[in-house]
Write an enzyme that holds these catalytic residues in place. Structure first.
Site, PDB file in Angstrom:
ATOM      1  N   ARG A   1       0.850  -1.179   0.000  1.00 58.06           N
ATOM      2  CA  ARG A   1       0.000   0.000   0.000  1.00 58.06           C
ATOM      3  C   ARG A   1       0.894   1.240   0.000  1.00 58.06           C
ATOM      4  O   ARG A   1       2.076   1.177   0.322  1.00 58.06           O
ATOM      5  CB  ARG A   1      -0.903   0.027   1.232  1.00 58.06           C
ATOM      6  CG  ARG A   1      -1.878  -1.147   1.330  1.00 58.06           C
ATOM      7  CD  ARG A   1      -2.741  -1.003   2.572  1.00 58.06           C
ATOM      8  NE  ARG A   1      -3.714  -2.092   2.694  1.00 58.06           N
ATOM      9  CZ  ARG A   1      -3.511  -3.207   3.378  1.00 58.06           C
ATOM     10  NH1 ARG A   1      -2.344  -3.385   4.004  1.00 58.06           N
ATOM     11  NH2 ARG A   1      -4.435  -4.141   3.448  1.00 58.06           N
TER      12      ARG A   1
ATOM     13  N   HIS B   1      -1.492   2.595  -6.350  1.00 60.01           N
ATOM     14  CA  HIS B   1      -2.408   1.527  -5.949  1.00 60.01           C
ATOM     15  C   HIS B   1      -2.794   0.630  -7.122  1.00 60.01           C
ATOM     16  O   HIS B   1      -3.056  -0.557  -6.932  1.00 60.01           O
ATOM     17  CB  HIS B   1      -3.664   2.118  -5.310  1.00 60.01           C
ATOM     18  CG  HIS B   1      -4.302   1.192  -4.313  1.00 60.01           C
ATOM     19  ND1 HIS B   1      -3.729   0.894  -3.100  1.00 60.01           N
ATOM     20  CD2 HIS B   1      -5.450   0.466  -4.371  1.00 60.01           C
ATOM     21  CE1 HIS B   1      -4.507   0.047  -2.438  1.00 60.01           C
ATOM     22  NE2 HIS B   1      -5.540  -0.234  -3.185  1.00 60.01           N
TER      23      HIS B   1
ATOM     24  N   TYR C   1     -10.430  -9.553  -7.134  1.00 57.91           N
ATOM     25  CA  TYR C   1      -9.542  -9.852  -8.264  1.00 57.91           C
ATOM     26  C   TYR C   1     -10.075 -11.031  -9.077  1.00 57.91           C
ATOM     27  O   TYR C   1      -9.794 -11.135 -10.276  1.00 57.91           O
ATOM     28  CB  TYR C   1      -8.121 -10.114  -7.749  1.00 57.91           C
ATOM     29  CG  TYR C   1      -7.583  -8.915  -7.013  1.00 57.91           C
ATOM     30  CD1 TYR C   1      -7.339  -7.727  -7.691  1.00 57.91           C
ATOM     31  CD2 TYR C   1      -7.385  -8.928  -5.631  1.00 57.91           C
ATOM     32  CE1 TYR C   1      -6.877  -6.604  -7.006  1.00 57.91           C
ATOM     33  CE2 TYR C   1      -6.935  -7.823  -4.944  1.00 57.91           C
ATOM     34  CZ  TYR C   1      -6.688  -6.655  -5.638  1.00 57.91           C
ATOM     35  OH  TYR C   1      -6.253  -5.535  -4.975  1.00 57.91           O
TER      36      TYR C   1
ATOM     37  N   HIS D   1      -4.607  -8.379   3.569  1.00 55.34           N
ATOM     38  CA  HIS D   1      -6.058  -8.243   3.716  1.00 55.34           C
ATOM     39  C   HIS D   1      -6.531  -8.947   4.983  1.00 55.34           C
ATOM     40  O   HIS D   1      -6.089 -10.059   5.288  1.00 55.34           O
ATOM     41  CB  HIS D   1      -6.787  -8.841   2.510  1.00 55.34           C
ATOM     42  CG  HIS D   1      -6.709  -7.986   1.292  1.00 55.34           C
ATOM     43  ND1 HIS D   1      -7.012  -8.439   0.024  1.00 55.34           N
ATOM     44  CD2 HIS D   1      -6.371  -6.675   1.136  1.00 55.34           C
ATOM     45  CE1 HIS D   1      -6.856  -7.470  -0.846  1.00 55.34           C
ATOM     46  NE2 HIS D   1      -6.475  -6.387  -0.206  1.00 55.34           N
TER      47      HIS D   1
ATOM     48  N   ARG E   1      -0.442  -2.160  -7.242  1.00 57.16           N
ATOM     49  CA  ARG E   1      -0.804  -3.193  -6.262  1.00 57.16           C
ATOM     50  C   ARG E   1      -1.937  -4.068  -6.810  1.00 57.16           C
ATOM     51  O   ARG E   1      -1.893  -5.297  -6.698  1.00 57.16           O
ATOM     52  CB  ARG E   1      -1.212  -2.509  -4.958  1.00 57.16           C
ATOM     53  CG  ARG E   1      -1.763  -3.436  -3.866  1.00 57.16           C
ATOM     54  CD  ARG E   1      -2.000  -2.601  -2.613  1.00 57.16           C
ATOM     55  NE  ARG E   1      -2.996  -3.174  -1.718  1.00 57.16           N
ATOM     56  CZ  ARG E   1      -2.730  -3.999  -0.716  1.00 57.16           C
ATOM     57  NH1 ARG E   1      -1.493  -4.387  -0.500  1.00 57.16           N
ATOM     58  NH2 ARG E   1      -3.697  -4.436   0.065  1.00 57.16           N
TER      59      ARG E   1
ATOM     60  N   LYS F   1      -2.244  -1.549   7.227  1.00 59.10           N
ATOM     61  CA  LYS F   1      -3.645  -1.198   7.477  1.00 59.10           C
ATOM     62  C   LYS F   1      -4.171  -1.983   8.673  1.00 59.10           C
ATOM     63  O   LYS F   1      -3.839  -3.154   8.855  1.00 59.10           O
ATOM     64  CB  LYS F   1      -4.479  -1.504   6.226  1.00 59.10           C
ATOM     65  CG  LYS F   1      -5.887  -0.918   6.272  1.00 59.10           C
ATOM     66  CD  LYS F   1      -6.575  -1.096   4.940  1.00 59.10           C
ATOM     67  CE  LYS F   1      -7.959  -0.470   4.969  1.00 59.10           C
ATOM     68  NZ  LYS F   1      -8.663  -0.639   3.670  1.00 59.10           N
TER      69      LYS F   1
END
Length: 299
Positions: free
Chosen positions: A168, A258, A293, A284, A261, A193
């Site tokens: 990120r 991003h 995805y 995640h 990514r 995150k």
């Protein structure tokens, strides 16, 4: 903004920091509250004890209907939710500080259309990534060698970290040499995150690229910090935009940190990596985030 509101905003920011919020979130919420206080002044509200529930409602409705040239239209649902959350946290802070007469948090949120979000994601193909990387060495031909090398090395590092390692934005720009373990071929991501640490394995190509960057370039550059990136994010954003403009065949796609990514996640899934492994690689918390995805490669 008057002195009363400025003092409240500063105390609010300090409160968020003591609760352990990420610096980016603190800055974001502080800016949203700053906008709110400036708007209150236009409504002749100059003290916090004048704040009523209808002021909160009117401000939220104003944000939902106003247009912004930066976003070319209405504010996005996620951007609006930032406003709602920031103001809710402000109201929570005020209550904890003893201002019990102020309105209660609204819990107002807009449901984000994830299908529409997925439709807007346009990852680059592997061939397009290679084309972009090749083009870096052709940039800034009129710059002196030292300046040209700095810009090219920084852009190469963007692709190593944001594409090759799937980082990120905040994760990549706070990395230091201490986070690279060349013996184990891993990268330590400190408090990504949701404040989660994770370890990312280096592929052989990433391992070689990072060693070359660190020992043959970064260690020779003197600056007032120890981060891997020498340049500021805004400078690299401009350089990334310039790289995109010089690569004519992919003008139909948006290039950003991003999107790189998103691109690596898509390529890993196409190459058969289990979605659970991709989720761990990206950091995640839920497989739901990673499953977008699957939709991207099936559309």
């Amino acid at each position: 903004m008057n002195e009363n509101f400025r003092e409240i905003q500063q105390q609010y920011i300090f409160w968020l920091d003591t609760l352990g919020f990420a610096q980016k979130t603190i800055t974001n919420y502080g800016n949203r509250v700053n906008d709110f206080f400036k708007w209150l002044i236009t409504q002749n509200i100059t003290a916090i004890n004048q704040l009523q529930q209808n002021h909160i409602t009117t401000f939220f409705e104003y944000q939902e209907t106003r247009t912004d040239s930066k976003f070319k239209g209405r504010l996005s649902a996620s951007y609006l939710n930032d406003y709602f959350t920031a103001i809710d946290k402000l109201l929570e802070f005020l209550h904890q500080m003893g201002a019990t007469g102020t309105p209660s948090p609204t819990n107002r949120r807009i449901t984000i259309d994830n299908d529409n979000r997925v439709r807007k994601i346009q990852p680059f193909t592997i061939e397009e990534i290679k084309l972009l990387q090749t083009q870096i060495n052709n940039l800034y031909p009129n710059y002196d060698y030292k300046h040209r090398e700095l810009k090219q090395q920084q852009l190469q590092l963007v692709f190593v970290l944001f594409y090759g390692c799937g980082l990120r934005l905040s994760e990549g720009f706070k990395l230091t040499a201490k986070d690279l373990n060349f013996n184990n071929k891993t990268i330590f991501v400190n408090q990504g995150k949701n404040y989660k640490d994770r370890i990312i394995p280096m592929s052989d190509s990433i391992y070689k690229a990072l060693q070359d960057y660190l020992y043959n370039f970064r260690n020779l550059i003197k600056c007032n910090h120890n981060k891997l990136f020498v340049q500021k994010q805004i400078t690299l954003s401009v350089d990334l935009k310039h790289l995109h403009s010089q690569t004519k065949s992919i003008q139909n796609k948006r290039l950003s940190f991003h999107i790189l990514r998103h691109s690596i996640a898509t390529h890993l899934l196409q190459n058969g990596m289990p979605i659970e492994n991709i989720a761990r690689f990206l950091g995640h918390s839920s497989l739901t985030s990673t499953q977008i995805y699957t939709h991207i490669i099936n559309r």
